[in-house]
Design an enzyme around this catalytic site. Structure first.
Site, PDB file in Angstrom:
ATOM      1  N   LYS A  10      -5.756  58.351  42.520  1.00 16.29           N
ATOM      2  CA  LYS A  10      -6.698  59.080  43.448  1.00 16.29           C
ATOM      3  C   LYS A  10      -6.218  60.830  43.029  1.00 16.29           C
ATOM      4  CE  LYS A  10      -5.021  57.808  47.536  1.00 16.29           C
ATOM      5  NZ  LYS A  10      -4.077  56.661  47.056  1.00 16.29           N
ATOM      6  N   ARG A  85      -5.644  57.866  56.560  1.00 16.13           N
ATOM      7  CA  ARG A  85      -4.913  56.909  56.282  1.00 16.13           C
ATOM      8  C   ARG A  85      -5.127  55.721  57.437  1.00 16.13           C
ATOM      9  NH1 ARG A  85      -1.820  59.149  51.757  1.00 16.13           N
ATOM     10  NH2 ARG A  85      -0.539  57.573  50.889  1.00 16.13           N
ATOM     11  N   ARG A 124       6.620  56.066  37.627  1.00 13.69           N
ATOM     12  CA  ARG A 124       5.672  57.253  37.773  1.00 13.69           C
ATOM     13  C   ARG A 124       6.973  58.464  37.892  1.00 13.69           C
ATOM     14  NH1 ARG A 124       1.298  58.060  42.542  1.00 13.69           N
ATOM     15  NH2 ARG A 124       3.024  58.065  43.789  1.00 13.69           N
ATOM     16  N   ARG A 155       9.650  60.555  42.662  1.00 14.24           N
ATOM     17  CA  ARG A 155       9.746  60.590  43.924  1.00 14.24           C
ATOM     18  C   ARG A 155      10.600  59.840  44.806  1.00 14.24           C
ATOM     19  NH1 ARG A 155       3.202  60.784  45.358  1.00 14.24           N
ATOM     20  NH2 ARG A 155       3.875  59.625  47.065  1.00 14.24           N
ATOM     21  N   ARG A 166       5.062  50.909  51.274  1.00 11.98           N
ATOM     22  CA  ARG A 166       3.950  51.723  51.424  1.00 11.98           C
ATOM     23  C   ARG A 166       2.812  50.812  51.069  1.00 11.98           C
ATOM     24  NH1 ARG A 166       5.132  55.613  46.793  1.00 11.98           N
ATOM     25  NH2 ARG A 166       3.106  56.716  47.024  1.00 11.98           N
TER      26      ARG A 166
HETATM   27  P1  AMP Z   1       0.779  60.165  48.874  1.00 12.31           P
HETATM   28  O1  AMP Z   1       1.099  61.301  47.964  1.00 12.31           O
HETATM   29  O2  AMP Z   1      -0.829  60.367  49.201  1.00 12.31           O
HETATM   30  O3  AMP Z   1       1.212  58.847  48.190  1.00 12.31           O
HETATM   31  O4  AMP Z   1       1.471  60.443  50.236  1.00 12.31           O
HETATM   32  C1  AMP Z   1       2.996  60.499  50.149  1.00 12.31           C
HETATM   33  C2  AMP Z   1       3.335  60.260  51.544  1.00 12.31           C
HETATM   34  O5  AMP Z   1       3.090  61.100  52.467  1.00 12.31           O
HETATM   35  C3  AMP Z   1       2.920  58.798  52.291  1.00 12.31           C
HETATM   36  O6  AMP Z   1       3.442  57.759  51.900  1.00 12.31           O
HETATM   37  C4  AMP Z   1       3.081  59.179  53.632  1.00 12.31           C
HETATM   38  O7  AMP Z   1       4.387  59.013  54.028  1.00 12.31           O
HETATM   39  C5  AMP Z   1       2.786  60.336  53.705  1.00 12.31           C
HETATM   40  N1  AMP Z   1       1.284  60.659  54.179  1.00 12.31           N
HETATM   41  C6  AMP Z   1       0.280  61.307  53.143  1.00 12.31           C
HETATM   42  N2  AMP Z   1      -0.769  61.313  53.773  1.00 12.31           N
HETATM   43  C7  AMP Z   1      -0.689  60.640  54.900  1.00 12.31           C
HETATM   44  C8  AMP Z   1      -1.497  60.521  55.949  1.00 12.31           C
HETATM   45  N3  AMP Z   1      -2.657  61.063  56.159  1.00 12.31           N
HETATM   46  N4  AMP Z   1      -1.040  60.080  57.165  1.00 12.31           N
HETATM   47  C9  AMP Z   1       0.343  59.804  57.258  1.00 12.31           C
HETATM   48  N5  AMP Z   1       1.103  60.103  56.185  1.00 12.31           N
HETATM   49  C10 AMP Z   1       0.752  60.494  55.131  1.00 12.31           C
END
Ligand code: AMP
Length: 217
Positions: A10, A85, A124, A155, A166
Site C-alpha cells: 500500500k 483498520r 523488509r 521495523r 498483525r
Molecule cells: P502500517 O505501517 O500501516 O503497517 O502500520 C504500522 C502499525 O501502526 C500497525 O501495525 C498498528 O500498530 C499501527 N497503526 C497504523 N494504522 C493504524 C490504524 N488505522 N489503527 C490502529 N493502529 C494503526
C-alpha cells in the site's frame, strides 16, 4: 483509499500515486513512526502497541488522522493508507467526510496471500528518512536507501511474532471492512502479487484512469 494486509504494498503504491497526482499521502503508520522517531508522547504510546503487532487504540488514532484529513481544502484530494483498520474507524471517517462534502472516490483492495506477506515482511527494511521499503535477502547487509541514500532499518513490527499478530489482527478486525466498502459500491480489487509497476497499472485501472489497452504497459 488503499486497503490491504500488512506487506501488500500500500505504501509503495501510495507513493507512486501521490507523486503522479500531487496530492497528500496520509498514512497512519508513517505518522506513528514519525512521532516515535521524534519521541513525542503520541509516538511512545503508539509504539507500545505497534511493537506487538496490535492496533493503536481508536481514541489515539482517529483524532490524528481526522485532523489531517479535515485540515485539507474540501476540493483537495488525498490518498489514505492504513486507515481505517476497523469498523468504528470506517464509520467515523465516513461521517467526517460527509461533513467535508467529499466522500471517498474509491477503495482499492490490494490482495496478497498470507505466505507471500510473511515472506515479504521478513525481508523488509525501511529507510529511516523517507520510509521507502526495500527487500534484503536473508544474511545480506541492509545497506542504504536507493531513493535518498539514508540508512535502512528493520521495523520492530516486521519481526516474525509481530508479523503473525498483525496478520491475525488484519484478518479479524480489518478484513471485514471489505464488506462495508463493497456494500457502498466503492471497492475495486487488484492482484498484489506482481511487479510494483504491474500492480500500479492495476491500481490505475481500478481507479478508472487507464483502460485495458493503455500504452503504459
Ligand atoms: P502500517 O505501517 O500501516 O503497517 O502500520 C504500522 C502499525 O501502526 C500497525 O501495525 C498498528 O500498530 C499501527 N497503526 C497504523 N494504522 C493504524 C490504524 N488505522 N489503527 C490502529 N493502529 C494503526
Amino acid at each position: 483509499m488503499l486497503f490491504g494486509p500488512p506487506g501488500a504494498g500500500k505504501g509503495t503504491q501510495a507513493h507512486l500515486l501521490t507523486g503522479e497526482l500531487q496530492v497528500p499521502h496520509i498514512s497512519s503508520g508513517d505518522l506513528f513512526r514519525h512521532n516515535l522517531k521524534e519521541k513525542t508522547p503520541l509516538g511512545l504510546r503508539a509504539s507500545e502497541y505497534m511493537s506487538q503487532g496490535l492496533l493503536v487504540p481508536d481514541e489515539v488514532t482517529i483524532d490524528i488522522i481526522l485532523d489531517k484529513v479535515l485540515s485539507l481544502e474540501s476540493e483537495q484530494g488525498f490518498i489514505l493508507d492504513g486507515f481505517p483498520r476497523n469498523q468504528h474507524q470506517g464509520e467515523v471517517l465516513e461521517e467526517a467526510l460527509e461533513i467535508r462534502s467529499r466522500p471517498l472516490d474509491k477503495v482499492v483492495y490490494i490482495d496478497v496471500p498470507e505466505p507471500e506477506l510473511i515472506r515479504r515482511l521478513g525481508g523488509r527494511y525501511i529507510c529511516r528518512e523517507c520510509q521507502a521499503p526495500h527487500t534484503v535477502e536473508p544474511g545480506a547487509a541492509a545497506g542504504n536507501c536507493q531513493r535518498c541514500g539514508k540508512q535502512l532499518y528493520q521495523r520492530d513490527d516486521d519481526r516474525p511474532e509481530a508479523v503473525r499478530k498483525r496478520i491475525e489482527v488484519y484478518r479479524s478486525e480489518t478484513l471485514p471492512m471489505l464488506d462495508f466498502y463493497r456494500q457502498r459500491g466503492l471497492l475495486a480489487e487488484v492482484d498484489g502479487v506482481d511487479t510494483v509497476n504491474a500492480v500500479y497499472i492495476g491500481v490505475l485501472r481500478a481507479l478508472g484512469w487507464v483502460s485495458k489497452s493503455s500504452d503504459r504497459e
